[in-house]
Design a protein around this motif. Structure first.
Motif, PDB file in Angstrom:
ATOM      1  N   THR A 255       0.829  -1.208   0.000  1.00  0.00           N
ATOM      2  CA  THR A 255       0.000   0.000   0.000  1.00  0.00           C
ATOM      3  C   THR A 255       0.863   1.257   0.000  1.00  0.00           C
ATOM      4  N   PHE A 256       1.895   1.280   0.844  1.00  0.00           N
ATOM      5  CA  PHE A 256       2.799   2.432   0.863  1.00  0.00           C
ATOM      6  C   PHE A 256       3.500   2.593  -0.483  1.00  0.00           C
ATOM      7  N   ALA A 257       3.959   1.480  -1.069  1.00  0.00           N
ATOM      8  CA  ALA A 257       4.662   1.559  -2.354  1.00  0.00           C
ATOM      9  C   ALA A 257       3.759   2.130  -3.443  1.00  0.00           C
ATOM     10  N   VAL A 258       2.520   1.654  -3.498  1.00  0.00           N
ATOM     11  CA  VAL A 258       1.584   2.114  -4.526  1.00  0.00           C
ATOM     12  C   VAL A 258       1.204   3.574  -4.313  1.00  0.00           C
ATOM     13  N   MET A 259       0.903   3.947  -3.067  1.00  0.00           N
ATOM     14  CA  MET A 259       0.516   5.326  -2.772  1.00  0.00           C
ATOM     15  C   MET A 259       1.636   6.304  -3.117  1.00  0.00           C
ATOM     16  N   GLY A 275      -0.478  -1.382 -10.720  1.00  0.00           N
ATOM     17  CA  GLY A 275       0.868  -1.176 -10.218  1.00  0.00           C
ATOM     18  C   GLY A 275       1.183  -1.912  -8.935  1.00  0.00           C
ATOM     19  N   HIS A 276       0.305  -2.833  -8.526  1.00  0.00           N
ATOM     20  CA  HIS A 276       0.549  -3.580  -7.296  1.00  0.00           C
ATOM     21  C   HIS A 276       1.565  -4.698  -7.544  1.00  0.00           C
ATOM     22  N   VAL A 277       2.043  -5.269  -6.436  1.00  0.00           N
ATOM     23  CA  VAL A 277       3.095  -6.270  -6.568  1.00  0.00           C
ATOM     24  C   VAL A 277       2.619  -7.474  -7.361  1.00  0.00           C
TER      25      VAL A 277
END
Length: 365
Positions: A255-259, A275-277
């Motif tokens: 969630t942090f990576a995407v945001m 764009g999620h893992v």
């Protein structure tokens, strides 16, 4: 070891969930709870969005069979019902982000106001007991809403959100030691067993496939979040506030990576994309089942690493530092791979739309 009565209640919940799936799947079209494929959702055909409702029915019937919960769990189940209904309405009518966040905050504040349970301390970090005071309730609202939406964002391939839920529950048992707060562990056991029929149907092992829907992802994130808050804020367990983070690490990391990526690109952090893992792994050539297994293994690996660090770290501060460093490595790795994949797609698109070279040589006749 689980008592026979607890096992019976869990079986009641699982059977109720299975029956609910069978019934709701037949009426999903009439209820308007169908997920239609589009550019972002690439499943085959229309799929019923009834998994979350079935899981909640399993949890509530299993809880009713047990019947000895204290005030906190009763309030939690009541507000979970409200959020499950919200999720079903979102699945049906596609509610706005503002409306969803407002009702999620209302449900969380209801629990805080009714029970007095919230994140009041972060534990003993770097030699200081970090008490939150008035900042505790707002942080609790952000944490609960954040985990709800983290599981919603991870619900992108068959079996992923449900499997990560089971990993999180297993991690909580590993960290907290079950004898303490037995009613919270029972609630988690009901959630896990009620989710098993959904996973079987979602993975295509029993009849027509179903999806979790926003009702299910909200329910799972909400119950996990409050269970973590409740268990970590009591001295009866060995689960510290920092240990909580390791139990749900993968959804939080992603969630942090995407945001962060969306904000850096000037986009809304709530606007869905690929764009999620799990999208990154599938674009790298893994199929859905291999991606699912890889992410389950990653979640188990992170939780296990967290348990080892928690037991070997001399302080909660070192534990928190290790968690933050692990998250940084994850974000940098996934973001870098996603950027390379996007650049490759852009190059491919440029080649396809580039105008053909026109020759200046005269045409011989």
């Amino acid at each position: 070891m689980l008592e026979p009565r607890v096992i019976f209640d869990c079986l009641v919940g699982a059977c109720t969930s299975a029956i609910a799936i069978f019934m709701l799947r037949r009426y999903a079209v009439m209820l308007g709870l169908m997920d239609h494929p589009d550019q972002r959702k690439q499943h085959n055909g229309d799929v019923p969005l009834v998994g979350g409702i079935a899981i909640f029915m399993g949890v509530i019937v299993g809880a009713a069979a047990y019947g000895q919960f204290h005030w906190f769990v009763k309030i939690l189940i009541d507000t979970a019902m409200m959020l499950t209904l919200l999720g079903a309405l979102d699945d049906r009518f596609d509610l706005s982000v503002r409306d969803r966040l407002l009702i999620q905050a209302l449900a969380t504040l209801t629990v805080i106001a009714s029970t007095g349970v919230y994140i009041h301390t972060l534990g003993h970090i770097f030699g200081y007991q970090v008490e939150l005071g008035w900042f505790g309730p707002p942080l609790t609202v952000v944490a609960v809403i954040g985990l709800m939406n983290a599981f919603n964002l991870m619900d992108g391939i068959d079996g992923l959100a449900g499997s990560l839920e089971l990993v999180s529950i297993a991690a909580m048992v590993l960290f907290a030691h079950p004898p303490a707060l037995q009613e919270m562990m029972l609630l988690l056991a009901l959630l896990a067993t009620a989710s098993l029929p959904y996973l079987i149907a979602n993975l295509g092992f029993a009849g027509r496939k179903i999806f979790l829907g926003d009702a299910g992802s909200m329910l799972i994130g909400y119950l996990l979040a409050w269970s973590l808050v409740r268990i970590s804020q009591t001295s009866q367990t060995h689960l510290s506030p920092v240990d909580v983070l390791w139990c749900v690490a993968l959804p939080v990391f992603d969630t942090f990576a995407v945001m962060l990526r969306r904000i850096r690109q000037g986009k809304s952090p709530f606007k869905p994309d690929r764009g999620h893992v799990h999208h990154v792994l599938m674009d790298a050539g893994l199929g859905p089942r291999k991606t699912l297994l890889a992410l389950i293994a990653l979640a188990v690996g992170i939780a296990t690493m967290g348990a080892l660090i928690s037991h070997s770290a001399t302080s909660a501060g070192l534990n928190l530092t290790a968690f933050c460093l692990t998250m940084m490595v994850y974000i940098l790795t996934v973001t870098s791979v996603r950027a390379r994949q996007d650049a490759h797609r852009n190059r491919q698109a440029t080649r396809l739309v580039a105008p053909a070279r026109v020759s200046n040589k005269p045409i011989r006749t």
